[in-house]
Design an enzyme around this catalytic site. Sequence first.
Site, PDB file in Angstrom:
ATOM      1  N   CYS A 259       1.803  -6.976  -2.116  1.00  0.00           N
ATOM      2  CA  CYS A 259       0.645  -6.203  -2.286  1.00  0.00           C
ATOM      3  C   CYS A 259       0.676  -5.908  -3.888  1.00  0.00           C
ATOM      4  O   CYS A 259      -0.101  -6.517  -4.676  1.00  0.00           O
ATOM      5  CB  CYS A 259       0.462  -5.029  -2.015  1.00  0.00           C
ATOM      6  SG  CYS A 259       0.438  -4.832  -0.060  1.00  0.00           S
TER       7      CYS A 259
HETATM    8  N1  SAJ Z   1       8.501   0.895  -6.366  1.00  0.00           N
HETATM    9  C1  SAJ Z   1       9.122   1.183  -7.596  1.00  0.00           C
HETATM   10  N2  SAJ Z   1       9.026   2.656  -7.732  1.00  0.00           N
HETATM   11  C2  SAJ Z   1       8.211   3.402  -7.174  1.00  0.00           C
HETATM   12  C3  SAJ Z   1       7.518   2.983  -5.900  1.00  0.00           C
HETATM   13  C4  SAJ Z   1       7.641   1.322  -5.780  1.00  0.00           C
HETATM   14  O1  SAJ Z   1      10.059   0.560  -8.139  1.00  0.00           O
HETATM   15  O2  SAJ Z   1       7.860   4.539  -7.499  1.00  0.00           O
HETATM   16  C5  SAJ Z   1       8.888  -0.626  -6.109  1.00  0.00           C
HETATM   17  C6  SAJ Z   1       9.160  -0.714  -4.596  1.00  0.00           C
HETATM   18  O3  SAJ Z   1      10.798  -1.047  -4.618  1.00  0.00           O
HETATM   19  C7  SAJ Z   1       8.689  -2.339  -4.339  1.00  0.00           C
HETATM   20  C8  SAJ Z   1       7.499  -2.334  -4.911  1.00  0.00           C
HETATM   21  O4  SAJ Z   1       7.281  -1.251  -5.940  1.00  0.00           O
HETATM   22  O5  SAJ Z   1       9.378  -3.318  -4.669  1.00  0.00           O
HETATM   23  C9  SAJ Z   1       6.345  -1.905  -4.026  1.00  0.00           C
HETATM   24  O6  SAJ Z   1       6.504  -0.645  -3.381  1.00  0.00           O
HETATM   25  P1  SAJ Z   1       5.313   0.014  -2.769  1.00  0.00           P
HETATM   26  O7  SAJ Z   1       5.795   1.282  -2.093  1.00  0.00           O
HETATM   27  O8  SAJ Z   1       4.001  -0.073  -3.470  1.00  0.00           O
HETATM   28  O9  SAJ Z   1       5.042  -0.930  -1.183  1.00  0.00           O
HETATM   29  P2  SAJ Z   1       4.310  -1.979  -0.845  1.00  0.00           P
HETATM   30  O10 SAJ Z   1       4.310  -3.196  -1.702  1.00  0.00           O
HETATM   31  O11 SAJ Z   1       4.645  -2.126   0.595  1.00  0.00           O
HETATM   32  O12 SAJ Z   1       2.947  -1.408  -0.993  1.00  0.00           O
HETATM   33  C10 SAJ Z   1       1.942  -1.172   0.118  1.00  0.00           C
HETATM   34  C11 SAJ Z   1       0.639  -0.876  -0.489  1.00  0.00           C
HETATM   35  N3  SAJ Z   1      -0.249  -0.897   0.620  1.00  0.00           N
HETATM   36  C12 SAJ Z   1      -1.454  -1.596   0.607  1.00  0.00           C
HETATM   37  O13 SAJ Z   1      -1.650  -2.501  -0.415  1.00  0.00           O
HETATM   38  C13 SAJ Z   1      -2.376  -1.525   1.875  1.00  0.00           C
HETATM   39  C14 SAJ Z   1       0.509   0.288  -1.095  1.00  0.00           C
HETATM   40  O14 SAJ Z   1      -0.816   0.593  -1.569  1.00  0.00           O
HETATM   41  C15 SAJ Z   1       0.934   1.585  -0.540  1.00  0.00           C
HETATM   42  O15 SAJ Z   1       0.863   2.708  -1.082  1.00  0.00           O
HETATM   43  C16 SAJ Z   1       2.549   1.313  -0.048  1.00  0.00           C
HETATM   44  O16 SAJ Z   1       2.427  -0.067   0.764  1.00  0.00           O
HETATM   45  C17 SAJ Z   1       2.959   2.411   0.790  1.00  0.00           C
HETATM   46  O17 SAJ Z   1       2.999   3.545   0.219  1.00  0.00           O
HETATM   47  O18 SAJ Z   1       3.759   2.120   1.615  1.00  0.00           O
END
Ligand code: SAJ
Length: 418
Positions: A259
């Site tokens: 995403c």
């Molecule tokens: N990450 C960081 N720091 C943070 C948050 C995330 O380094 O503060 C990194 C994570 O380690 C990962 C990447 O970013 O490698 C993405 O993390 P994510 O928490 O955004 O997880 P995703 O990729 O599964 O994002 C999805 C997205 N959902 C959709 O697109 C429908 C996102 O909008 C959601 O907020 C997220 O899931 C969620 O909250 O689970």
Amino acid sequence: MDVVVAGQGYVGLPLAVRAAEVGHHVVGYDVDPDRIKRLTAGDSYVEDVASSRLRAVLDSGSYSATADAAAVAGFDIAVITVPTPLRDGVPDLSYIRSCARTLGTHLRPGATVVLESTTYPGTTEELLLPILEETSGLEGGVDFLAGFSPERIAPGNARWSFEGTPKVVSGIDAKSLSVIKGFYDSIFQTTVPVSGPKVAEMAKLIENVYRFVNISLVNELATLAAPLGVPIWEAIDAAATKPFGFMRFTPGPGVGGHCLPVDPLFLSWKVREDLGVPFRFVELADDVNRRMPDYVVGRLVQALAERHMPVKGARILLLGLTYKYNASDLRNSPSARVAELLVSLGADVRGADPNIPAGEDTPLNVSRVEASAEEVAAADAVVLLMDHTRFDLPMVEKHASYVLDCRNRLSGPNIETL
Ligand code: SAJ
């Protein structure tokens, strides 16, 4: 309604099963015969859909899975949940195109088609609609209805259930919106109607651009705070005590997943393509996030040098290979770049991740090991990339001679944080 959900992945399967549970007659269509075999056997490969739920809707006859395009004929509403990857920085809409052609050949007057796949604003009206009209000979808005409704799947999110997450809905016209809203009202607790597909397409991108940019902000802060001697994690936690106007993001070794590193670039590509100007925040955020694995390796090389140890031949243990906390997904995981760089520097790189099944082959060029006390003690350096709950972190603190902790979970004399 007779529903087709085209694409039975982490977005399509939860929607198909939920729609079947609330009483629709659902056909889950996917081009991958192996997936259809597993689905028909009641074996779910999506973590948020228990196999017991899948078997229940199969047994009740409210859900069936097929790879046979002809089986989609006769739908009242078809939802497209196919992947929209980037190919060398360019959006690949080929899955939407082929799916639209398949649905178009079976489109009947009065039916509705909804696109859920994340894409740049304009896709529904400028790409999907013409294909549906060409292949069906019908006219959108007159003979059939169409719209866009973004997915908000948060895998493993215990706080927000699938049906409890508000769902943005749109239509190419008022009638389309009304029918599409009615369909999603039967599944979701809250639907949010907007004035058109472009609004809904953009809303989804705003959600992920927001995260992508804010994560890159704290990532760049981390690279600056270290030489300034500021413990960045503590500073972020202190900032997070502000009860309003602030959302906590934390630094990491990079941004993985299907995403965040992808969706924002759909927008920056479209802006450059149509307007000939850069979407600077996204391009800058992408640059910062992509450099984090290199920054991690740079910190590690510096730490080894301080211990009079060349990186060449050093035994490095990477803990946490997947892209997300407690997830098993490796897609775009920063660990791949970290491993690649260390191997190119001649290090002896091993990787441990309890979330990846033992037999599963990983695209990483590291040998897979258990996160055992022996492996931790034998490593010249340990890098904690992802702090899965299944790691025994006190054991790591006790046995490691040096740890570069990218998640601020450890403490001790041999621990450095990002
Ligand atoms: N990450 C960081 N720091 C943070 C948050 C995330 O380094 O503060 C990194 C994570 O380690 C990962 C990447 O970013 O490698 C993405 O993390 P994510 O928490 O955004 O997880 P995703 O990729 O599964 O994002 C999805 C997205 N959902 C959709 O697109 C429908 C996102 O909008 C959601 O907020 C997220 O899931 C969620 O909250 O689970």
